[in-house]
Design an enzyme around this catalytic site. Structure first.
Site, PDB file in Angstrom:
ATOM      1  CB  SER A 143      -0.880   0.011   1.263  1.00 41.35           C
ATOM      2  OG  SER A 143      -1.549   1.243   1.438  1.00 41.35           O
ATOM      3  CE1 TYR A 156      -4.469  -1.840   5.123  1.00 40.62           C
ATOM      4  CE2 TYR A 156      -3.333   0.202   4.580  1.00 40.62           C
ATOM      5  CZ  TYR A 156      -4.010  -0.935   4.182  1.00 40.62           C
ATOM      6  OH  TYR A 156      -4.234  -1.165   2.845  1.00 40.62           O
TER       7      TYR A 156
END
Length: 251
Positions: A143, A156
């Site tokens: 990501s 995350y």
């Protein structure tokens, strides 16, 4: 894309980027194992592939459970005889967006288990099979949050930074074996994770689009296109790379 007849596993393939990736591989003639923690969703994607493209097999797997990932690899090899491409896509976000001091232990443990440990399991077990074959290709879905700071999102961010690091380390280890390992780093992309974020904070839609130079979210199909390209024979001299797909956000 040169992926015809390759045997491919896509985790988290019941929706979003995973679904788009599974369909895209199938479109170019690959045999696709659709894996998801939700077997009903996986079955629907596999049925769509069989109806429109070719061979597919749905397999339920929770990537945070080593034995389930082990079964996923074994079942694939039993069914198709080999494993050419492993796409470690399954991922989750925290239930609450909180600063580090308030970040819940539940969210930390759950996100790290899926996003980081799950990718490790997938890489470890896929590599064991690929070493037997003398070839293979792994694409990890990281990501933009694995390259840049992401506030109120520590678990995350930590997990995705880890995916980038694991990709580079493993790519270096196995470069001479005929196995390539790369990652994609999507920015804000239309997916279940983004939907969850926007449903919790509707005001963020305008704010997020304001920081994306292209003024829109990515489409899951655009991420899938990059994943299939990395897994294809058109990128044979490419390993250990992180391909950023973020509409210019990182600029």
């Amino acid at each position: 894309m040169q992926v015809k007849d390759k045997v491919v596993i896509v985790t988290g393939a019941g929706s979003g980027i995973g679904r788009a990736t599974a369909l895209h591989f199938a479109h170019f003639g690959a045999k696709v194992v659709v894996s998801d923690i939700d077997l009903e969703k996986a079955q629907k994607v596999a049925d769509e592939i069989v109806t429109n493209f070719g061979e597919s097999l749905p397999i339920k797997a929770n990537v945070a459970q080593y034995e389930e990932v082990e079964n996923l690899i074994q079942h694939t090899v039993t069914a198709f005889g080999r494993l050419d491409v492993m796409v470690n896509n399954a991922g989750i976000g925290p239930k609450q967006l909180l600063k580090t001091a308030e970040h819940t232990l539940e969210d930390w443990e759950a996100v790290i288990a899926v996003n980081q440990t799950g990718v490790f399991y997938g890489m470890k077990l896929a590599l064991q099979q690929m070493l037997k074959q003398g070839s293979g290709n792994i694409v990890n879905v990281a990501s933009l949050a694995g390259l840049k700071a992401s506030i109120n999102n520590l678990s995350y961010s930590a997990s995705k930074f880890a995916v980038v690091g694991m990709t580079k380390s493993a790519a270096l280890e196995y470069a001479k074996t005929g196995i390539r390992i790369n990652a994609v780093c999507p920015g804000y992309t239309e997916s279940a994770l983004l939907d969850k974020l926007l449903s919790a904070r509707p005001d963020m839609d305008t704010m997020l689009k304001s920081i994306i130079p292209m003024k829109r979210y990515g489409d899951a199909k655009e991420i899938a296109d990059a994943i299939v390209w990395l897994a294809s024979d058109q990128t044979k001299f490419m390993t250990g790379q992180t391909l950023i797909l973020d509409g210019g956000t990182s600029l």
